[in-house]
Scaffold this active site. Sequence first.
Site, short mmCIF file in Angstrom:
data_model
loop_
_atom_site.label_atom_id
_atom_site.label_comp_id
_atom_site.label_asym_id
_atom_site.label_seq_id
_atom_site.Cartn_x
_atom_site.Cartn_y
_atom_site.Cartn_z
N GLN A 285 0.83 -1.20 0.00
CA GLN A 285 0.00 0.00 0.00
C GLN A 285 0.87 1.25 0.00
OE1 GLN A 285 -2.17 -1.78 3.57
NE2 GLN A 285 -3.76 -0.48 2.69
N HIS B 48 -1.15 1.36 -4.68
CA HIS B 48 -1.50 2.77 -4.55
C HIS B 48 -0.57 3.67 -5.35
CE1 HIS B 48 -3.73 1.83 -0.53
NE2 HIS B 48 -4.44 1.53 -1.60
#
Length: 239
Positions: free
Chosen positions: A93, A111
């Site tokens: 992430q 991300h």
Amino acid sequence: MNVLILTGAGISAESGIPTFRDANGLWEGHAVEEVATPQGFARNPNLVHEFYNQRRRALLNPEIQPNAAHVALADFEREHLENGRGDFLLVTQNIDNLHQRAGSQNVLAMHGQLLQVRCVYSEEIFDWTGDLSVDTPHPEAPDDDSMRGCLRPNVVWFGEMPIGLTQIEKAATKADLFIAIGTSGVVYPAAGIVAQTPPHCRRIEVNLDDTPASSAFDETIRGAASVEIPKLLNHFSAM
């Protein structure tokens, strides 16, 4: 043994990268809507650019280096694949590049990546280490004034679709081992990956504290990733 790893801000915090979101949910004093949404970028691109310029500069500080957890994951992946033990995918992430710098190969940055920019018109992605502004020329058309300011950070903002969800789901459904490291357990769809793993999968959470997702794991390890991950992966390497 097919291995799926998920990492969050906790693993990079030990390398000196701040999590940016404070106890009030603010990012360096800014509401998320101001600096991490498409709408915020449309309203005030200068603010958004400066926010990410600061983060980019911080990441490029020579003192920011992969820690023992990053290195252990890279070493485990290399050994796992060289010995033909099964598939390996590391989903992060985080938008830093510490996993790649540690030597990890099969990294999916769901991300996005801070050291990349994307053209808002063509969706082309470029590696980037400098600052961005509304006057930054397009790298492939530096003399075209109409293309100035068309670059944005290649990061996934709130309200945008994370990268590689189909690949992540495929890896989750065939995982024999799933380890979540330094994640909050509240940001979806990442927080839902554990629920996609099959019944036989061994699920381990490594974090400083309990998370809302902790009950979905078979084992929880409380401690710093840089301490716990090398020990844990040594255990699996010896199996």
